[in-house]
Design a protein around this motif. Structure first.
Motif, PDB file in Angstrom:
ATOM      1  N   ILE B   5       0.857  -1.193   0.000  1.00  0.00           N
ATOM      2  CA  ILE B   5       0.000   0.000   0.000  1.00  0.00           C
ATOM      3  C   ILE B   5       0.890   1.238   0.000  1.00  0.00           C
ATOM      4  O   ILE B   5       1.666   1.461   0.935  1.00  0.00           O
ATOM      5  CB  ILE B   5      -0.920   0.007   1.249  1.00  0.00           C
ATOM      6  CG1 ILE B   5      -1.749  -1.280   1.316  1.00  0.00           C
ATOM      7  CG2 ILE B   5      -1.816   1.238   1.250  1.00  0.00           C
ATOM      8  CD1 ILE B   5      -2.670  -1.513   0.136  1.00  0.00           C
ATOM      9  N   ILE B   6       0.796   2.046  -1.072  1.00  0.00           N
ATOM     10  CA  ILE B   6       1.582   3.284  -1.158  1.00  0.00           C
ATOM     11  C   ILE B   6       0.829   4.408  -0.431  1.00  0.00           C
ATOM     12  O   ILE B   6       1.380   5.082   0.434  1.00  0.00           O
ATOM     13  CB  ILE B   6       1.829   3.688  -2.639  1.00  0.00           C
ATOM     14  CG1 ILE B   6       2.357   2.484  -3.432  1.00  0.00           C
ATOM     15  CG2 ILE B   6       2.768   4.891  -2.726  1.00  0.00           C
ATOM     16  CD1 ILE B   6       3.675   1.924  -2.929  1.00  0.00           C
ATOM     17  N   THR B   7      -0.445   4.608  -0.819  1.00  0.00           N
ATOM     18  CA  THR B   7      -1.316   5.497  -0.032  1.00  0.00           C
ATOM     19  C   THR B   7      -2.604   4.715   0.232  1.00  0.00           C
ATOM     20  O   THR B   7      -3.055   3.948  -0.622  1.00  0.00           O
ATOM     21  CB  THR B   7      -1.647   6.808  -0.782  1.00  0.00           C
ATOM     22  OG1 THR B   7      -2.227   6.475  -2.049  1.00  0.00           O
ATOM     23  CG2 THR B   7      -0.392   7.642  -1.012  1.00  0.00           C
ATOM     24  N   PRO B   8      -3.183   4.885   1.416  1.00  0.00           N
ATOM     25  CA  PRO B   8      -4.268   3.965   1.797  1.00  0.00           C
ATOM     26  C   PRO B   8      -5.656   4.345   1.304  1.00  0.00           C
ATOM     27  O   PRO B   8      -6.572   3.530   1.376  1.00  0.00           O
ATOM     28  CB  PRO B   8      -4.224   4.026   3.326  1.00  0.00           C
ATOM     29  CG  PRO B   8      -3.677   5.379   3.644  1.00  0.00           C
ATOM     30  CD  PRO B   8      -2.739   5.738   2.520  1.00  0.00           C
ATOM     31  N   GLY B   9      -5.850   5.586   0.795  1.00  0.00           N
ATOM     32  CA  GLY B   9      -7.215   6.004   0.496  1.00  0.00           C
ATOM     33  C   GLY B   9      -7.919   6.437   1.763  1.00  0.00           C
ATOM     34  O   GLY B   9      -7.309   6.507   2.838  1.00  0.00           O
ATOM     35  N   LEU B  10      -9.218   6.719   1.639  1.00  0.00           N
ATOM     36  CA  LEU B  10      -9.931   7.331   2.762  1.00  0.00           C
ATOM     37  C   LEU B  10     -10.200   6.351   3.899  1.00  0.00           C
ATOM     38  O   LEU B  10      -9.942   6.645   5.061  1.00  0.00           O
ATOM     39  CB  LEU B  10     -11.249   7.929   2.260  1.00  0.00           C
ATOM     40  CG  LEU B  10     -11.979   8.823   3.247  1.00  0.00           C
ATOM     41  CD1 LEU B  10     -11.124  10.022   3.633  1.00  0.00           C
ATOM     42  CD2 LEU B  10     -13.294   9.292   2.633  1.00  0.00           C
ATOM     43  N   ALA B  11     -10.742   5.202   3.572  1.00  0.00           N
ATOM     44  CA  ALA B  11     -11.020   4.188   4.606  1.00  0.00           C
ATOM     45  C   ALA B  11     -11.097   2.852   3.893  1.00  0.00           C
ATOM     46  O   ALA B  11     -12.164   2.359   3.574  1.00  0.00           O
ATOM     47  CB  ALA B  11     -12.315   4.485   5.336  1.00  0.00           C
ATOM     48  N   THR B  12      -9.926   2.307   3.601  1.00  0.00           N
ATOM     49  CA  THR B  12      -9.857   1.044   2.864  1.00  0.00           C
ATOM     50  C   THR B  12      -9.687  -0.083   3.877  1.00  0.00           C
ATOM     51  O   THR B  12      -8.794  -0.030   4.723  1.00  0.00           O
ATOM     52  CB  THR B  12      -8.678   1.060   1.879  1.00  0.00           C
ATOM     53  OG1 THR B  12      -8.773   2.223   1.062  1.00  0.00           O
ATOM     54  CG2 THR B  12      -8.667  -0.179   1.009  1.00  0.00           C
ATOM     55  N   THR B  13     -10.561  -1.070   3.806  1.00  0.00           N
ATOM     56  CA  THR B  13     -10.485  -2.188   4.761  1.00  0.00           C
ATOM     57  C   THR B  13     -10.595  -3.521   4.035  1.00  0.00           C
ATOM     58  O   THR B  13     -11.124  -3.601   2.924  1.00  0.00           O
ATOM     59  CB  THR B  13     -11.619  -2.122   5.808  1.00  0.00           C
ATOM     60  OG1 THR B  13     -12.879  -2.109   5.131  1.00  0.00           O
ATOM     61  CG2 THR B  13     -11.502  -0.893   6.696  1.00  0.00           C
ATOM     62  N   VAL B  14     -10.073  -4.553   4.683  1.00  0.00           N
ATOM     63  CA  VAL B  14     -10.238  -5.920   4.195  1.00  0.00           C
ATOM     64  C   VAL B  14     -11.623  -6.394   4.633  1.00  0.00           C
ATOM     65  O   VAL B  14     -11.989  -6.232   5.803  1.00  0.00           O
ATOM     66  CB  VAL B  14      -9.148  -6.838   4.797  1.00  0.00           C
ATOM     67  CG1 VAL B  14      -9.364  -8.280   4.342  1.00  0.00           C
ATOM     68  CG2 VAL B  14      -7.764  -6.345   4.433  1.00  0.00           C
ATOM     69  N   LYS B  62      -3.540   3.673  -3.449  1.00  0.00           N
ATOM     70  CA  LYS B  62      -2.557   3.446  -4.514  1.00  0.00           C
ATOM     71  C   LYS B  62      -1.736   2.269  -4.028  1.00  0.00           C
ATOM     72  O   LYS B  62      -1.255   2.271  -2.883  1.00  0.00           O
ATOM     73  CB  LYS B  62      -1.689   4.695  -4.697  1.00  0.00           C
ATOM     74  CG  LYS B  62      -0.702   4.562  -5.860  1.00  0.00           C
ATOM     75  CD  LYS B  62       0.279   5.731  -5.883  1.00  0.00           C
ATOM     76  CE  LYS B  62      -0.368   6.983  -6.475  1.00  0.00           C
ATOM     77  NZ  LYS B  62       0.677   8.063  -6.664  1.00  0.00           N
ATOM     78  N   LEU B  63      -1.602   1.245  -4.888  1.00  0.00           N
ATOM     79  CA  LEU B  63      -0.875   0.058  -4.426  1.00  0.00           C
ATOM     80  C   LEU B  63      -0.052  -0.546  -5.552  1.00  0.00           C
ATOM     81  O   LEU B  63      -0.310  -0.297  -6.733  1.00  0.00           O
ATOM     82  CB  LEU B  63      -1.838  -0.962  -3.811  1.00  0.00           C
ATOM     83  CG  LEU B  63      -3.072  -1.389  -4.604  1.00  0.00           C
ATOM     84  CD1 LEU B  63      -2.711  -2.516  -5.556  1.00  0.00           C
ATOM     85  CD2 LEU B  63      -4.151  -1.854  -3.646  1.00  0.00           C
ATOM     86  N   VAL B  64       0.926  -1.367  -5.163  1.00  0.00           N
ATOM     87  CA  VAL B  64       1.838  -1.990  -6.114  1.00  0.00           C
ATOM     88  C   VAL B  64       1.863  -3.496  -5.847  1.00  0.00           C
ATOM     89  O   VAL B  64       1.868  -3.918  -4.698  1.00  0.00           O
ATOM     90  CB  VAL B  64       3.266  -1.407  -5.944  1.00  0.00           C
ATOM     91  CG1 VAL B  64       4.265  -2.173  -6.807  1.00  0.00           C
ATOM     92  CG2 VAL B  64       3.291   0.070  -6.313  1.00  0.00           C
ATOM     93  N   THR B  65       1.850  -4.267  -6.937  1.00  0.00           N
ATOM     94  CA  THR B  65       1.926  -5.721  -6.765  1.00  0.00           C
ATOM     95  C   THR B  65       3.378  -6.188  -6.970  1.00  0.00           C
ATOM     96  O   THR B  65       4.097  -5.638  -7.809  1.00  0.00           O
ATOM     97  CB  THR B  65       0.981  -6.451  -7.743  1.00  0.00           C
ATOM     98  OG1 THR B  65       1.253  -7.840  -7.676  1.00  0.00           O
ATOM     99  CG2 THR B  65       1.173  -5.965  -9.175  1.00  0.00           C
ATOM    100  N   ASP B  66       3.799  -7.182  -6.205  1.00  0.00           N
ATOM    101  CA  ASP B  66       5.184  -7.654  -6.316  1.00  0.00           C
ATOM    102  C   ASP B  66       5.307  -8.874  -7.238  1.00  0.00           C
ATOM    103  O   ASP B  66       6.380  -9.429  -7.392  1.00  0.00           O
ATOM    104  CB  ASP B  66       5.757  -7.965  -4.923  1.00  0.00           C
ATOM    105  CG  ASP B  66       5.194  -9.231  -4.330  1.00  0.00           C
ATOM    106  OD1 ASP B  66       4.137  -9.704  -4.829  1.00  0.00           O
ATOM    107  OD2 ASP B  66       5.779  -9.765  -3.371  1.00  0.00           O
ATOM    108  N   ALA B 146      -2.989   1.365   6.110  1.00  0.00           N
ATOM    109  CA  ALA B 146      -2.108   2.518   6.254  1.00  0.00           C
ATOM    110  C   ALA B 146      -0.992   2.394   5.228  1.00  0.00           C
ATOM    111  O   ALA B 146      -0.697   1.289   4.742  1.00  0.00           O
ATOM    112  CB  ALA B 146      -1.522   2.556   7.665  1.00  0.00           C
ATOM    113  N   ALA B 147      -0.392   3.533   4.874  1.00  0.00           N
ATOM    114  CA  ALA B 147       0.724   3.517   3.929  1.00  0.00           C
ATOM    115  C   ALA B 147       1.822   2.602   4.466  1.00  0.00           C
ATOM    116  O   ALA B 147       2.132   2.628   5.660  1.00  0.00           O
ATOM    117  CB  ALA B 147       1.260   4.932   3.742  1.00  0.00           C
ATOM    118  N   GLY B 148       2.385   1.797   3.588  1.00  0.00           N
ATOM    119  CA  GLY B 148       3.456   0.899   3.999  1.00  0.00           C
ATOM    120  C   GLY B 148       2.985  -0.509   4.349  1.00  0.00           C
ATOM    121  O   GLY B 148       3.798  -1.427   4.459  1.00  0.00           O
ATOM    122  N   ASP B 149       1.672  -0.695   4.511  1.00  0.00           N
ATOM    123  CA  ASP B 149       1.170  -2.052   4.783  1.00  0.00           C
ATOM    124  C   ASP B 149       1.496  -2.960   3.597  1.00  0.00           C
ATOM    125  O   ASP B 149       1.430  -2.533   2.434  1.00  0.00           O
ATOM    126  CB  ASP B 149      -0.351  -2.037   4.970  1.00  0.00           C
ATOM    127  CG  ASP B 149      -0.768  -1.523   6.344  1.00  0.00           C
ATOM    128  OD1 ASP B 149       0.105  -1.442   7.230  1.00  0.00           O
ATOM    129  OD2 ASP B 149      -1.961  -1.197   6.517  1.00  0.00           O
TER     130      ASP B 149
END
Lengths: 297, 321
Positions: B5-14, B62-66, B146-149
């Motif tokens: 997770i680069i930026t988490p957005g407003l309230a992103t949850t699993v 905003k997220l990145v896949t590995d 959160a960012a960095g998750d």
């Protein structure tokens, strides 16, 4: 007091049945609700998702694809009839001593943030208000009345692991306190509050509308299950548990917190039998025998 | 594999289908607020309906896949961007290792969903991966992202059903700001005044910004409670009851002013009277409206509610066929 002859059955959409034993609170209504809950659990009907006994009512969640609503209603009505035929229920339960720092600075500070627009009497504290509406001399008398008699956990809910408790006192001596005019958006975790005739013991930080009396040092909800009292489950209280509040000062509050941090704290508790018939016939005597069990624990 | 997770957005949850059987302890069902949209996401990426997805509120992450991944974005209409380039919604998307997924501005509704082949593989908590922030369980440490998750993604299962590239338009939900929500009257509706009951089911109610996974507050003409002697233990206000369990979807009206619809993370009980309950088939609608939406609460019978439930199930069966 006497209960209505029949509970009121009403549906909460297509997945919930609500059974209102009585609109008003009493030990008898709570016993009927809990006994139906136990009976329904034992029947183990397919399609029952959750059985939630509440103070004077019962909420049942079901899957109508597995259990037709008419069948569920028939089963619960049968149980209601059976439960009412058994006079003087007996509950094998436990008594737990819960320390509380009454009139503490944490709930005091929170109360100060929620006066104008939230509280009936913005000029005073919640405790002063609770004492005044009950015609008591002062906050100290309210505190004494709060912990001198034990309570029964009459419902668990609202948020994770939050118990509602009903005092084992004659109705004439029950204290009743209005809830906040508008709920606070913040309540310190482990606040002990009062609304209607109930104590609510807030398990986590969050919203709340009950008048705040004090704060407890030890958790009652422990999602990480660090303490031995949470060996089975993350929630301490079950409906039917008996609770005795014990007033403590700041030094003991800190000392217990240190034990909690070290993972060594245990609630003082003992097995007891609660008898509805005995409680109704001689409440003071029954309360004494419940409290004696704690003394030897 | 994992998603960072680069930026988490407003309230992103699993979220998944929810957590059942712990309501009696005050632990709510949780689960995606629009179960249907979450399900079509899982269908597109070849998951079972049980897999956990990301639920995004208004502003996406905003997220990145590995590693190479298969994803789908469903729910509220939103611009989907892969490495900054537009990509379609409601379609199966193939990402390469290192690809960045981000979003534009939402164009309706409140919640959209990101499904990924293999599912978001955070540990089960009481049988579900759904995030319950108040109880600090589920999801990532029981909180919004959160960012960095770094989110673990499960191993991709063999796809049991034929691959689907996109969901046909006639199976997609709509995002109107004029919504009819079917309810069953009951619970404590006998405590409402006649005019109050009429207002509840005949007036138009406007969704306020006070709306989240716990509950949604509506503005309108009010629905007053009868001024009667209150039962012992309930509290003085005519909207108070002896604290009781709350059905999911029930509508309470504190003080007789603003109806609150209790959603999947709502408190499990309390002392406010409720006058109706949203039927199970219509609970998804609240994730598809945004503040300002005008809502009518239309009363139906149990038989009609069960028919609507069967219809919804048939529609889901078409998604899974």
């Amino acid at each position: 007091m006497t209960l209505p002859d029949h509970a009121r059955y009403t549906w909460g959409g297509d997945e919930f049945l609500v059974v209102e034993i009585a609109p008003d609170m009493s030990l008898e209504a709570n016993f009927v609700s809990n006994s139906i809950a136990v009976g329904l659990e034992q029947r183990d009907l397919p399609g029952i998702v959750d059985i939630c006994p509440a103070n004077a009512s019962l909420l049942i969640r079901f899957d109508p694809d597995e259990l037709p609503h008419t069948e569920l209603e028939r089963a619960v009505r049968e149980l209601e009839t059976q439960v009412r035929q058994v006079s003087g229920g007996v509950l094998e339960t436990r008594i737990i001593e819960v320390p509380v720092w009454y009139d503490d600075p944490y709930t005091r500070e929170t109360a100060e943030r929620f006066r104008e627009g939230y509280h009936q009497d913005p000029s005073g504290t919640d405790l002063d208000y609770a004492a005044a509406v009950n015609g008591l001399a002062d906050a100290q008398e309210f505190i004494r009345r709060h912990h001198e008699r034990p309570w029964i956990v009459s419902m668990v809910g609202f948020v994770a692991g939050l118990p509602f408790l009903f005092q084992l006192a004659p109705q004439a001596e029950q204290l009743e306190v209005p809830k906040y005019l508008s709920p606070r958006t913040d309540t310190p975790p482990l606040t002990v509050g009062y609304g209607g005739c109930f104590t609510a013991h807030y398990s986590v930080r969050g919203a709340g509308g009950y008048q705040m009396l004090g704060i407890a040092p030890a958790p009652i909800y422990d999602p990480d299950r660090r303490l031995a009292d949470f060996g089975d489950f993350s929630v301490l209280f079950r409906t039917g548990d008996i609770v005795k509040y014990r007033p403590i000062d700041e030094a003991e509050y800190r000392e217990i917190q240190a034990q909690v941090d070290a993972g060594t704290y245990r609630y003082r508790q003992a097995r007891v039998t609660f008898s509805l018939a005995e409680a109704l016939a001689d409440l003071e005597g029954h309360n004494r025998s419940l409290l004696e069990a704690l003394d030897v624990a | 594999m994992s998603l960072e997770i680069i930026t988490p957005g407003l309230a992103t949850t699993v979220q998944d289908r929810g957590r059942f059987g712990y309501y009696r302890f005050g632990i709510p069902q949780g689960g995606a607020m629009d179960q249907y949209s979450a399900a079509i996401g899982n269908r597109l990426v070849g998951n079972t309906p049980e897999e956990a997805v990301l639920e995004c509120t208004y502003l996406g992450p905003k997220l990145v896949t590995d590693a190479d991944a298969v994803i789908a974005v469903t729910g509220a209409p939103v611009d989907v961007l892969v490495n900054g380039e537009p990509a379609p919604q409601h379609e199966r998307l193939e990402l390469r290792a290192g690809d960045e997924l981000s979003f534009g501005v939402i164009r309706g509704g409140a919640k959209f969903f990101i499904a990924i082949a293999g599912g978001i593989d955070v540990p089960l908590a009481l049988g579900s991966r759904s995030t319950y922030p108040i109880g600090r369980i589920g999801g990532v440490d029981g909180r919004a992202l959160a960012a960095g998750d770094v989110l673990p993604v499960g191993a991709r299962a063999e796809e049991a059903l034929p691959r689907v590239e996109r969901i046909s338009d006639d199976l997609l939900p709509s995002y109107d700001q004029q919504v009819e929500v079917r309810v069953m009257l009951g619970l404590y509706d006998h405590k409402l005044t006649d005019a109050g009951l009429r207002n509840l089911i005949e007036a138009e109610w406007t969704l306020t910004p006070v709306a989240d996974r716990m509950g949604l507050r509506f503005d309108g003409p009010g629905a007053a409670w009868k001024e009667e002697a209150q039962p012992f233990g309930a509290g003085q206000d005519p909207s108070n009851i002896t604290d009781a369990g709350y059905p999911v979807g029930s509508i309470q009206i504190p003080g007789g002013t603003q109806p609150i619809v209790l959603h999947y993370d709502a408190v499990s009980g309390g002392g406010y009277a409720q006058a109706a309950t949203v039927i199970s088939a219509d609970m998804d609608l609240f994730a598809r409206m945004s503040p300002g939406a005008r809502v009518r609460f239309v009363p139906v019978t149990m038989e009609e509610a069960l028919a609507a439930r069967a219809e919804r199930r048939a529609r889901l069966a078409r998604v899974w066929s």
